[in-house]
Each structure stands twice: as structure tokens, then as C-alpha cells.
Enzyme design. Sequence first.
Site, PDB file in Angstrom:
ATOM      1  N   HIS A  52       0.788  -1.235   0.000  1.00 43.34           N
ATOM      2  CA  HIS A  52       0.000   0.000   0.000  1.00 43.34           C
ATOM      3  C   HIS A  52       0.822   1.289   0.000  1.00 43.34           C
ATOM      4  O   HIS A  52       0.242   2.366   0.092  1.00 43.34           O
ATOM      5  CB  HIS A  52      -0.963  -0.001   1.182  1.00 43.34           C
ATOM      6  CG  HIS A  52      -0.310  -0.149   2.524  1.00 43.34           C
ATOM      7  ND1 HIS A  52      -1.031  -0.130   3.705  1.00 43.34           N
ATOM      8  CD2 HIS A  52       0.988  -0.322   2.898  1.00 43.34           C
ATOM      9  CE1 HIS A  52      -0.219  -0.285   4.729  1.00 43.34           C
ATOM     10  NE2 HIS A  52       1.014  -0.396   4.261  1.00 43.34           N
ATOM     11  N   HIS A  53       2.147   1.192  -0.064  1.00 40.39           N
ATOM     12  CA  HIS A  53       2.976   2.407  -0.056  1.00 40.39           C
ATOM     13  C   HIS A  53       3.429   2.850  -1.449  1.00 40.39           C
ATOM     14  O   HIS A  53       3.909   3.968  -1.601  1.00 40.39           O
ATOM     15  CB  HIS A  53       4.218   2.203   0.802  1.00 40.39           C
ATOM     16  CG  HIS A  53       3.941   1.943   2.246  1.00 40.39           C
ATOM     17  ND1 HIS A  53       3.185   2.791   3.025  1.00 40.39           N
ATOM     18  CD2 HIS A  53       4.311   0.913   3.054  1.00 40.39           C
ATOM     19  CE1 HIS A  53       3.108   2.293   4.251  1.00 40.39           C
ATOM     20  NE2 HIS A  53       3.775   1.155   4.298  1.00 40.39           N
ATOM     21  N   GLY A  54       3.326   1.985  -2.450  1.00 39.22           N
ATOM     22  CA  GLY A  54       3.824   2.329  -3.779  1.00 39.22           C
ATOM     23  C   GLY A  54       3.176   3.584  -4.335  1.00 39.22           C
ATOM     24  O   GLY A  54       1.967   3.779  -4.219  1.00 39.22           O
TER      25      GLY A  54
END
Length: 368
Positions: free
Chosen positions: A131-133
Site C-alpha cells: 500500500h505504499h507504492g
Amino acid sequence: MAGPLFIGSRIYRGSRYGRLHPLSIERVPAVIDLCRAMGWLPAEVYRTSPRAKAAALTAFHTEDYVAALQAAEAAQAVTPDVRDRHGLGTLSNPVFAEMFRRPATAAGGGLLAAELVARGGVVHNPGGGTHHGMPDRASGFCYLNEPVLTIRRLLSMGLDRVAYVDIDAHHCDGVAHAFHGSESVRMISVHEAGRWPFTGALDDDAGGAALNLPAPKGFHDDEFALVLERLILPAVEAFRPDAIFLQCGADAVTEDPLSRLALSNGSHWRTVRVLRALAPRLIVSGGGGYNPWTTARLWSGVWATLAGHEIPDRLPEPARAILGALDWSRRGRPGPALLETLADAPRPGAIRDEVRTAVETLRARHAL
């Protein structure tokens, strides 16, 4: 509605970010092996994740970034310019053998999950949840943003509303970036306060699309139960989603080295169980999780919860052998509970005023 399905791939087996990286551990393969040892994963419920094509990845990521990621895997090296622009070849997102194929497979699993739940259903994709990309760069161990790609696929299929619930210890900054101000996606994130990426403050509503609850250190099962009952469930129910995406990161448990939260895996399993009743479609991904034993146990229990299998008090010998064979670059071995059982003992405590106040603030702000 079809029965629950599990998405996996051989790409995860033996794939490591580097010997000392937090993702130097086996996660998805351990879940697959544990669930098979328990008799929970027959061939008819298992689906092999395809690798997402570059064109599919540009539903969120830039063409230049996808090309740079492919080139970095091929060359097993990056230039200083690529490192600076795209965040590749860093300590968090290093160059490694499968650095394009592995995240592209995780994204492909999410896209497959969207297709599988088109007419209703439940899917577990433990390799997902990255979920950080960001659109043009890797971040926080995440080369591609699988939740964003999966949710955008769901919306492109004609769904009107998707609820995204994230109980990872780290805030979902990439997802918040993608759906800032969206009326089609409601994001609900419970994460550790003061923890990287230092986003997701209580007053950050992502343009009206998000409810963020930063949890204090030592956040335990009783406090999570309050958040689940008073905030997460009412927010999801009020949104009336066509689908729910649960990012079920395993790094909020006591034994994880990258957080200071104190949940048992029972909090995660309860979330899975109660969210399933709130929409005709449910996708449950993995996410964080940096202790090999707690991560394998938690996600195996997610699948047992989804598929309706009873979790025994003590694991049979084949399952214990799988946990016993896991390794970690950190010193020490776990105690019997992590080697012989799946379910953690409850981790209760007094509910602190700061947690109650945060919950009631968000309820008032969003008229829940």
C-alpha cells in the site's frame, strides 16, 4: 455466491529482498504450506496468480516507472538518476532478482481477485497489500501498489463504491494518494501513531475520503475491539459498499519488530469475520509482517476464518514442522506458542482515554 478462493504463486518461494532486509523471510509460501498441511487448501480453491502486464500497471503507475522497474530487474543494477527519481536500489527497495516479477505477480493476483468476485465472492491474496507504492516511485518495501490497482479494476467493472479497510501498523499513504477526494472509495486506516511514513493524522481526511485513526504504542485487543465496533463497522455500513478490500497487514501484533503495537492475531480474524457480512464482495490481502512465525500464523488463520475451518488448540505435527523450519536473520527462536499453535492468547487491557477520544472525534466528524 461462490466459496472462498486463495491466490498464490511460486514466485514468492525463496524470493528475498536481501539477507538483512525485513523481507528476508518466507511469508506467502509458509502460509500455503501451513494451510495445505492442515488440509485447508485443496486444489479446487487455489488459484495461481498471473503476472500483471505492464499496460495493466499503468492504471496507476507511470509508463516511465514501470519501464525503469523492468530494466532494473534485467540489469540487476540502477543508475544514480533512477535511484533518485524512482526510489529503486535503496535500502528499503533494493535491487533483487525478482524485483519486477514478484510485485507484478502480487498485482496480477489482485486483478484476478477483482475478476473472481465480479458476481460476488471472497478471495484471499496474501501476496498483495503493498500500500505504499507511488505512481512514479517505490516506497516502503512496495514497488507497485496492488490495492490501488485492484480497487481501480473493481470500479472499472461497474461497481459504484468500494470500502478500503487497512489494519496494517503503517499508514496506507499510497492508497490515500490515489483516492484523495474520491466519492467512490472510502478509506479507513488504523495504524501506529508516529510511525513511518508519518502520514494519516487524525485530522487528515484525504479530501473527505478517509478516516484515519493513529493508535498509540501498546494498542491492544480491547482497544482494537472498541475501534472495530464504534468506528470501522459503522463507517463501512454507512458507505454501503459493493465491495470491501481489507488490507490485513500482520505487523500490528506484539512480536513484530517494525511496530510497537500489541494486538493478537484474533483481532485480525475478528475483523475478517465481521466485514464479510457487510458486502457481497470481499478481498483480503496481506501487507506488512516481519516476524516469519507470526505472519504465517496470522494469514493462515485469515484463510481458515474465510473458509470456515476450525482452528485447533494445538497444531498437528506436519504443521508444527513447517513453523519449526522457518528461519530469520535475527537472533533467537520463538517459544512454543509460536511453533505449536495458530491462535494467540487474547491481549486485553484498559482502554485509554486517548483512544476513546479519537474514536468519538471521528464518529462526530463523519456523522456515524
